[in-house]
Design a protein around this motif. Structure first.
Motif, short mmCIF file in Angstrom:
data_model
loop_
_atom_site.label_atom_id
_atom_site.label_comp_id
_atom_site.label_asym_id
_atom_site.label_seq_id
_atom_site.Cartn_x
_atom_site.Cartn_y
_atom_site.Cartn_z
N ARG A 109 34.27 38.36 35.48
CA ARG A 109 33.63 37.06 35.27
C ARG A 109 34.68 35.97 35.04
O ARG A 109 34.58 34.87 35.59
CB ARG A 109 32.68 37.13 34.08
N VAL A 110 35.69 36.29 34.22
CA VAL A 110 36.73 35.30 33.93
C VAL A 110 37.49 34.93 35.20
O VAL A 110 37.73 33.75 35.50
CB VAL A 110 37.69 35.83 32.86
N VAL A 111 37.89 35.95 35.98
CA VAL A 111 38.65 35.70 37.20
C VAL A 111 37.80 34.95 38.22
O VAL A 111 38.28 34.02 38.90
CB VAL A 111 39.16 37.02 37.81
N ARG A 112 36.51 35.29 38.31
CA ARG A 112 35.62 34.63 39.26
C ARG A 112 35.41 33.16 38.89
O ARG A 112 35.41 32.29 39.77
CB ARG A 112 34.28 35.36 39.30
N GLU A 113 35.24 32.87 37.62
CA GLU A 113 34.91 31.52 37.19
C GLU A 113 36.14 30.65 36.94
O GLU A 113 36.09 29.44 37.13
CB GLU A 113 34.06 31.56 35.92
N ARG A 114 37.25 31.27 36.51
CA ARG A 114 38.40 30.48 36.09
C ARG A 114 39.71 30.86 36.77
O ARG A 114 40.73 30.24 36.51
CB ARG A 114 38.58 30.61 34.56
N GLY A 115 39.68 31.90 37.59
CA GLY A 115 40.90 32.33 38.25
C GLY A 115 41.76 33.19 37.34
O GLY A 115 41.41 33.43 36.17
N ILE A 116 42.89 33.67 37.87
CA ILE A 116 43.79 34.51 37.08
C ILE A 116 44.27 33.78 35.84
O ILE A 116 44.44 34.37 34.76
CB ILE A 116 45.00 34.95 37.94
N GLY A 117 44.50 32.47 35.98
CA GLY A 117 44.96 31.69 34.83
C GLY A 117 43.99 31.71 33.67
O GLY A 117 44.40 31.50 32.52
N GLY A 118 42.72 31.98 33.95
CA GLY A 118 41.73 32.04 32.88
C GLY A 118 41.99 33.16 31.90
O GLY A 118 41.57 33.10 30.74
N LEU A 119 42.68 34.21 32.37
CA LEU A 119 43.00 35.34 31.49
C LEU A 119 44.03 34.96 30.44
O LEU A 119 44.24 35.69 29.47
CB LEU A 119 43.52 36.53 32.31
N TYR A 120 44.70 33.84 30.65
CA TYR A 120 45.72 33.39 29.71
C TYR A 120 45.26 32.18 28.90
O TYR A 120 46.08 31.46 28.35
CB TYR A 120 47.03 33.07 30.44
N ARG A 121 43.95 32.00 28.84
CA ARG A 121 43.44 30.93 27.99
C ARG A 121 43.77 31.25 26.54
O ARG A 121 43.61 32.38 26.08
CB ARG A 121 41.94 30.80 28.16
N GLY A 122 44.24 30.26 25.82
CA GLY A 122 44.64 30.48 24.43
C GLY A 122 45.99 31.17 24.31
O GLY A 122 46.34 31.65 23.23
N SER A 123 46.76 31.20 25.42
CA SER A 123 48.04 31.92 25.39
C SER A 123 49.04 31.26 24.44
O SER A 123 49.88 31.95 23.85
CB SER A 123 48.63 31.99 26.80
N SER A 124 48.96 29.95 24.28
CA SER A 124 49.88 29.28 23.35
C SER A 124 49.62 29.75 21.93
O SER A 124 50.57 29.99 21.16
CB SER A 124 49.74 27.77 23.46
N ALA A 125 48.35 29.89 21.57
CA ALA A 125 48.02 30.38 20.23
C ALA A 125 48.46 31.82 20.05
O ALA A 125 48.94 32.21 18.98
CB ALA A 125 46.51 30.26 19.98
#
Length: 249
Positions: A109-125
Motif C-alpha cells: 500500500r505504501v509503495v503503491r500510494e507513495r512510491g519507494i520514498g514513502g518507506l522512508y517517511r519520518g527517516s529524519s526522526a
C-alpha cells in the motif's frame, strides 16, 4: 480483539532486529576500535592527550546509530503502520477489518500510494533518534563504568542499566517518529477527515514536535517514557555490555 493484536508488526520487527543489530554492531564497534587504536594514539603523539573513553563512546554510538537508521527507517514505518491501522480499526469498532494487518499488505500500500520514498517517511526522526540513542547508551555507559564500585559482569550490568535509562532523554524524537509514520495507513486525526493534517502539523521533525506540543502539551513529547527506559536498559546491556564482556574472554 484477541492476543494476536499484541503482536501486530512482528515480522518487520524481526527483520529490523536481525539486520539493524548487525549493522549497529559492525559500525559502532568498528568506529570504536578506530578511535581507540588509531585516532587516540595519533592525537596523543600530537598534543599529549588521549580521547576520553566517554567521548569515544558518544562518537562511535552516534555513528552506529546513523548507520542503523538506514535499515530501521522502512521497518520502523511498517511496524508503526501495522499497529496504527490495527488500533484505528479497533477504535472504529470495525469488526470486518479488525484482523492484524500484514507487513506485506502495508508495504504494498505504501509503495503503491507513495512510491519507494514513502518507506522512508519520518527517516529524519529515525536518524536523529538512533544517533542520539546509541551515542547516549554507549557514551553514558562508558562514562559510568569506571565509577561503579563493582567490576565484572555485575559492573557491566549496572553500567548498562544506568546508561540505558539515561538515554531515554531523547524520547521526544521517538514520539515524533511515531507521529510522523503512523499516518501512513490513514489514521484519522483531529479534523476527522483521515488525512495527515489532523495529526501532523508539518512533515519536518521540528514541525511534527511542534504539532504534538500544540495538541498535548510538552508532556506529550514524553509519552511512554518509562517503558522506553526499560527497553533501553536491555538493549544497552545486549548491544553495549555483552560485546565488551565477550571481547574480554
Amino acid at each position: 480483539k484477541g492476543p494476536s493484536t499484541l503482536w501486530s508488526g512482528l515480522t518487520p520487527r524481526m527483520i529490523e532486529g536481525l539486520f539493524s543489530g548487525g549493522v549497529l554492531l559492525a559500525a559502532k564497534e568498528g568506529l570504536h576500535n578506530v578511535l581507540t587504536n588509531v585516532a587516540s594514539p595519533i592525537i596523543y603523539k600530537s598534543v599529549g592527550v588521549t580521547i576520553p573513553p566517554s567521548v569515544i563512546g558518544f562518537v562511535s554510538g552516534a555513528g552506529g546509530g546513523c548507520a542503523q537508521s538506514l535499515v530501521m527507517g522502512p521497518t520502523s514505518l511498517i511496524v508503526t503502520a501495522c499497529v496504527s491501522a490495527m488500533n484505528n480499526n479497533i477504535n472504529n469498532n470495525d469488526d470486518d477489518e479488525s484482523r492484524p494487518v500484514s507487513a506485506i499488505e502495508v508495504t504494498r500500500r505504501v509503495v503503491r500510494e507513495r512510491g519507494i520514498g514513502g518507506l522512508y517517511r519520518g527517516s529524519s526522526a529515525v536518524a536523529v533518534r538512533q544517533a542520539t540513542n546509541w551515542a547516549s547508551r554507549q557514551g553514558f555507559t562508558e562514562f559510568v563504568r569506571p565509577r561503579i564500585p563493582v567490576g565484572g559482569v555485575w559492573g557491566e550490568l549496572i553500567a548498562g542499566c544506568v546508561g540505558g535509562t539515561l538515554s531515554a532523554w531523547n524520547t521526544p524524537f521517538e514520539v515524533a517518529r511515531i507521529e510522523s509514520q503512523s499516518v501512513i495507513m490513514g489514521t484519522t486525526g483531529k479534523d476527522g477527515n483521515g488525512d495527515d493534517d489532523g495529526r501532523q502539523k508539518g512533515k519536518t521533525l521540528v514541525g511534527t514536535m511542534c504539532g504534538i506540543v500544540e495538541e498535548r502539551g510538552v508532556g506529550g513529547l514524553y509519552a511512554g517514557l518509562v517503558p522506553r527506559a526499560a527497553q533501553s536498559c536491555y538493549q544497552t546491556i545486549f548491544l553495549v555490555c555483552v560485546p565488551r564482556l565477550l571481547q574480554s574472554l
